[in-house]
Design a protein around this motif. Structure first.
Motif, PDB file in Angstrom:
ATOM      1  N   PRO A   1      -2.292   6.619 -15.552  1.00 40.28           N
ATOM      2  CA  PRO A   1      -2.737   7.775 -16.350  1.00 40.28           C
ATOM      3  C   PRO A   1      -4.240   7.991 -16.306  1.00 40.28           C
ATOM      4  CG  PRO A   1      -2.145   5.949 -17.790  1.00 40.28           C
ATOM      5  CD  PRO A   1      -1.827   5.508 -16.392  1.00 40.28           C
TER       6      PRO A   1
ATOM      7  N   LYS B   1       0.245   6.897  -8.371  1.00 40.77           N
ATOM      8  CA  LYS B   1       0.883   8.078  -8.964  1.00 40.77           C
ATOM      9  C   LYS B   1       1.118   7.931 -10.465  1.00 40.77           C
ATOM     10  CE  LYS B   1       3.082   9.798  -4.828  1.00 40.77           C
ATOM     11  NZ  LYS B   1       4.272   9.854  -4.020  1.00 40.77           N
TER      12      LYS B   1
ATOM     13  N   GLN C   1       9.472  10.077  -1.984  1.00 38.35           N
ATOM     14  CA  GLN C   1       9.557  10.987  -3.129  1.00 38.35           C
ATOM     15  C   GLN C   1      11.007  11.182  -3.559  1.00 38.35           C
ATOM     16  OE1 GLN C   1       7.566  14.741  -2.633  1.00 38.35           O
ATOM     17  NE2 GLN C   1       5.667  13.803  -1.954  1.00 38.35           N
TER      18      GLN C   1
ATOM     19  N   ASN D   1       1.480   7.423   0.846  1.00 42.74           N
ATOM     20  CA  ASN D   1       0.961   7.652  -0.496  1.00 42.74           C
ATOM     21  C   ASN D   1       1.204   9.064  -1.018  1.00 42.74           C
ATOM     22  OD1 ASN D   1      -2.068   5.770   0.333  1.00 42.74           O
ATOM     23  ND2 ASN D   1      -0.011   5.063  -0.060  1.00 42.74           N
ATOM     24  N   ARG D   2       1.291  10.013  -0.111  1.00 40.49           N
ATOM     25  CA  ARG D   2       1.315  11.401  -0.571  1.00 40.49           C
ATOM     26  C   ARG D   2       2.431  12.256   0.018  1.00 40.49           C
ATOM     27  NH1 ARG D   2      -4.361  14.509  -0.318  1.00 40.49           N
ATOM     28  NH2 ARG D   2      -4.847  13.115  -2.034  1.00 40.49           N
TER      29      ARG D   2
ATOM     30  N   LYS E   1       1.744   0.346 -16.602  1.00 38.15           N
ATOM     31  CA  LYS E   1       2.653   1.282 -15.909  1.00 38.15           C
ATOM     32  C   LYS E   1       2.770   0.933 -14.429  1.00 38.15           C
ATOM     33  CE  LYS E   1       2.644   5.419 -18.716  1.00 38.15           C
ATOM     34  NZ  LYS E   1       2.490   6.867 -18.728  1.00 38.15           N
TER      35      LYS E   1
ATOM     36  N   ALA F   1       0.817  -1.223   0.000  1.00 42.27           N
ATOM     37  CA  ALA F   1       0.000   0.000   0.000  1.00 42.27           C
ATOM     38  C   ALA F   1       0.849   1.272   0.000  1.00 42.27           C
ATOM     39  CB  ALA F   1      -0.976  -0.008   1.174  1.00 42.27           C
ATOM     40  N   CYS F   2       1.938   1.251  -0.747  1.00 41.52           N
ATOM     41  CA  CYS F   2       2.829   2.422  -0.786  1.00 41.52           C
ATOM     42  C   CYS F   2       2.262   3.526  -1.677  1.00 41.52           C
ATOM     43  CB  CYS F   2       4.224   2.023  -1.263  1.00 41.52           C
ATOM     44  SG  CYS F   2       4.260   1.336  -2.938  1.00 41.52           S
ATOM     45  N   GLY F   3       1.413   3.153  -2.623  1.00 37.46           N
ATOM     46  CA  GLY F   3       0.777   4.152  -3.477  1.00 37.46           C
ATOM     47  C   GLY F   3       1.564   4.534  -4.718  1.00 37.46           C
ATOM     48  N   CYS F   4       2.654   3.824  -5.011  1.00 37.64           N
ATOM     49  CA  CYS F   4       3.450   4.122  -6.215  1.00 37.64           C
ATOM     50  C   CYS F   4       2.601   3.968  -7.474  1.00 37.64           C
ATOM     51  CB  CYS F   4       4.648   3.180  -6.319  1.00 37.64           C
ATOM     52  SG  CYS F   4       5.851   3.378  -5.019  1.00 37.64           S
TER      53      CYS F   4
ATOM     54  N   MET G   1       1.376  11.329 -19.800  1.00 40.93           N
ATOM     55  CA  MET G   1       0.430  12.326 -19.294  1.00 40.93           C
ATOM     56  C   MET G   1       0.981  12.927 -18.007  1.00 40.93           C
ATOM     57  SD  MET G   1      -3.603  11.808 -18.458  1.00 40.93           S
ATOM     58  CE  MET G   1      -3.617  11.612 -16.697  1.00 40.93           C
TER      59      MET G   1
ATOM     60  N   ARG H   1       0.623  14.693 -14.574  1.00 40.56           N
ATOM     61  CA  ARG H   1      -0.357  14.948 -13.533  1.00 40.56           C
ATOM     62  C   ARG H   1      -0.112  16.345 -12.973  1.00 40.56           C
ATOM     63  NH1 ARG H   1      -0.648  13.696  -7.970  1.00 40.56           N
ATOM     64  NH2 ARG H   1       1.571  13.292  -7.985  1.00 40.56           N
TER      65      ARG H   1
END
Lengths: 68, 207
Positions: A25, A22, B60, B53-54, A49, A16-19, B1, B3
């Motif tokens: 598309p 991001k 990052q 996640n953010r 992707k 659940a890192c969320g890569c 694309m 974001r």
């Protein structure tokens, strides 16, 4: 016409890192309550992707039923 | 694309700033408590991994170096590194080392041990770091905790950089102790991941 394949996440090994979120598309993937990522098959076009990005290797592209 | 970029997309800058500040004055290491407390608070009260996640600056930073700057070989993370045994084993190891660091802080506070003006890299190698300590108005244990905490942050960043180069940019996220811990909290709050099968993937819960 829907794509032939869509992304499928293995919730047992997703971190659940969320890569994946991001890089998608079409925003077709989201992290469900901090537990696992979940792709929406109706929006996913199977671009792959998220599969390439996932550090845990838990996403695979799966053939849609009836199109294999 | 491309974001649309938000303010939180630039949080990667926090990692070099934090490590840089600690190079000149070790007491800045206390700021790192934010990186420990925020994910836990978000997981406990928000029930999400929104921090990972953010807002995670390290994630990052590794993504930027490995992705945009192409410093990563982009090879799959080894299977053993992705295993639950390694994830949870690393979490336990991390906790043990963290409590050892707290014990050292206690000993310095109790006057049983003198302040160690060094940073311990990879829990083993003592790097001299005395130039970053200029005395403090607070008790010596405050500086000892800062040295210990900075050691944890520097070590984990180094491991993150190594696995970033060898494997995928964010391979560190697979066994990051904070990520593992917050996911455990979220799992306890949300119940079985089987329930995720009903998720429509709309992203509403992440907002």
């Amino acid at each position: 016409m829907p794509s032939k394949r869509f992304a499928l996440v293995d919730p047992a090994y997703c971190v659940a890192c969320g890569c994946c979120v991001k890089v998608c598309p079409l925003s077709a993937i989201a992290v469900w309550r901090g537990v696992t990522a979940q792709a929406d098959p109706s929006r996913c076009v199977g671009c792959g992707k998220c599969v390439r990005e996932c550090p845990a290797g838990t996403i695979s592209l799966t053939e849609r039923e009836g199109q294999a | 694309m491309n974001r649309k970029k938000y303010w939180y997309d630039y949080l990667w800058i926090v990692t070099p700033i934090y490590l840089g500040l600690g190079f000149f004055n070790i007491l800045f290491a206390w700021l790192g408590m934010l990186f420990f407390c925020l994910p836990l608070l978000i997981a406990i009260f928000g029930g999400s991994k929104l921090y990972c996640n953010r807002y995670c600056d390290r994630g990052q930073f590794l993504g930027l170096l490995g992705g945009r700057l192409k410093l990563s070989r982009n090879r799959p993370t080894p299977r053993w590194m992705r295993s639950k045994a390694f994830r949870y084993g690393f979490l336990v190891f991390f906790f043990v080392m963290f409590f050892q660091m707290l014990w050292t802080t206690y000993l310095v506070g109790a006057g049983a041990q003198s302040l160690g003006q060094f940073v311990k890299l990879l829990w083993t190698f003592r790097l001299p770091w005395h130039w970053a300590y200029h005395g403090t108005l607070f008790a010596p244990w405050v500086a000892q905790y800062a040295f210990g905490f900075y050691s944890v942050m520097l070590t984990s960043t180094l491991i993150g950089l190594i696995v970033m180069v060898l494997f995928k940019p964010r391979s560190w996220c697979v066994f990051c102790p904070m990520g593992t811990m917050t996911q455990l909290i979220c799992r306890l709050r949300a119940g079985s991941p089987e329930a995720a099968k009903d998720c429509a993937g709309c992203g509403g819960c992440a907002k």
